[in-house]
Design an enzyme around this catalytic site. Structure first.
Site, PDB file in Angstrom:
ATOM      1  N   TYR A   1     -14.076 -43.631  13.973  1.00 33.75           N
ATOM      2  CA  TYR A   1     -12.729 -43.985  13.525  1.00 33.75           C
ATOM      3  C   TYR A   1     -11.943 -42.700  13.263  1.00 33.75           C
ATOM      4  CZ  TYR A   1     -14.555 -48.708  12.587  1.00 33.75           C
ATOM      5  OH  TYR A   1     -15.116 -49.952  12.695  1.00 33.75           O
TER       6      TYR A   1
ATOM      7  N   PHE B   1     -18.907 -48.214  13.905  1.00 37.74           N
ATOM      8  CA  PHE B   1     -18.268 -49.429  13.385  1.00 37.74           C
ATOM      9  C   PHE B   1     -18.246 -49.508  11.858  1.00 37.74           C
ATOM     10  CE2 PHE B   1     -19.575 -50.788  17.679  1.00 37.74           C
ATOM     11  CZ  PHE B   1     -18.339 -51.183  18.176  1.00 37.74           C
TER      12      PHE B   1
ATOM     13  N   HIS C   1     -15.650 -56.076  23.748  1.00 39.92           N
ATOM     14  CA  HIS C   1     -15.572 -55.278  22.528  1.00 39.92           C
ATOM     15  C   HIS C   1     -15.011 -56.139  21.402  1.00 39.92           C
ATOM     16  CE1 HIS C   1     -14.268 -52.024  19.826  1.00 39.92           C
ATOM     17  NE2 HIS C   1     -15.153 -51.273  20.460  1.00 39.92           N
TER      18      HIS C   1
ATOM     19  N   ASP D   1     -16.213 -43.734  19.931  1.00 37.48           N
ATOM     20  CA  ASP D   1     -16.119 -42.527  19.107  1.00 37.48           C
ATOM     21  C   ASP D   1     -15.769 -42.941  17.683  1.00 37.48           C
ATOM     22  OD1 ASP D   1     -13.467 -43.213  19.522  1.00 37.48           O
ATOM     23  OD2 ASP D   1     -12.821 -41.229  20.166  1.00 37.48           O
TER      24      ASP D   1
END
Length: 259
Positions: free
Chosen positions: A101, A112, A223, A99
């Protein structure tokens, strides 16, 4: 509900007020649930419109509208920005996030990515570290944290949930966004051209069933978060995904990404 079409949303959005200037607060967060004000490329429009008219889309709109009415601060201001910058026909790489930031000024609708001038969060810093580490990638140090340059080359920077509340990660998860983004992943998988899917972490890898891995290249690693980027058995740092993606694209006669 109508969906505005077009691929110039980035130009309009980047001209909005800078943080600290009059009107900046409204420019950096979602103010109204009004998807007709969120441009998308023409070949995404039907899929998005069908979702918004569905029961899941109406439920999501009601939820977000209710949260806004209570004063919740929601990001980003343009949830469909990835769909404006990267038409379905142009997609050659998909990078899945979870989701947006949830800090002020960070989220602008690309997974990202943060605007230039905003300090890159730890996961993005590790992405840049991996690019710098890969000896087969000729990547200059980026001038900032924006990945819009990737989006314009066909890299779909897609979060599986497209809104979030300030300081509350995953606060809009399981409210309906995943119905839309699953359909988007499936639509990319159905493309005739071969595509690279970068699945970083368990959340992204849970979408593997939506992807035809016989035709597309699926790259999996931990991740890029500092909590997992160096952990075995599939550390993100050292994964070589960016050069592997370019090798695959080249083998299919497609232009590699200038990372």
């Amino acid at each position: 509900m109508p969906v505005r079409q077009g691929q110039q949303a980035d130009l309009v959005f980047e001209n909005r007020p800078e943080p600290g200037s009059p009107g900046a607060g409204a420019a950096l967060r979602l103010v109204h649930w009004n998807p007709s004000d969120w441009p998308v490329a023409a070949d995404w429009a039907a899929l998005v419109a069908d979702f918004l008219a569905s029961a899941a889309g109406r439920q999501l709109g009601g939820f977000v509208g209710q949260r806004l009415a209570t004063g919740a601060v929601i990001y980003p201001p343009q949830p469909f920005r990835a769909l404006a910058l990267t038409p379905l026909a142009a997609v050659k790489v998909v990078i899945l996030g979870q989701d947006p930031y949830h800090g002020p000024g960070q989220a602008r609708g690309l997974a990202f990515s943060v605007p230039d001038g905003v300090k890159p969060p730890p996961s993005l810093r590790n992405i840049f570290k991996e690019l710098a580490r890969d000896p087969r990638i000729d990547s200059e140090s980026p001038p900032g944290g924006s990945l819009a340059r990737w989006a314009s080359q066909g890299v779909l920077l897609l979060n599986t949930c497209l809104t979030v509340e300030e300081g509350q990660p995953a606060s809009h998860a399981m409210q309906g966004w995943e119905v839309l983004t699953d359909k988007m992943i499936a639509a990319v998988s159905a493309k005739a051209e071969s595509v690279v899917f970068m699945l970083w972490g368990a959340h992204a890898q849970a979408k593997l069933a939506l992807i035809d891995s016989r035709r597309h290249l699926v790259l999996r690693a931990n991740h890029p978060s500092p909590l997992s980027a160096l952990r075995p058995p599939h550390p993100f740092i050292g994964c070589g995904h960016f050069s592997a993606a370019n090798d695959f694209l080249h083998s299919k006669g497609r232009r590699p990404v200038k990372w």
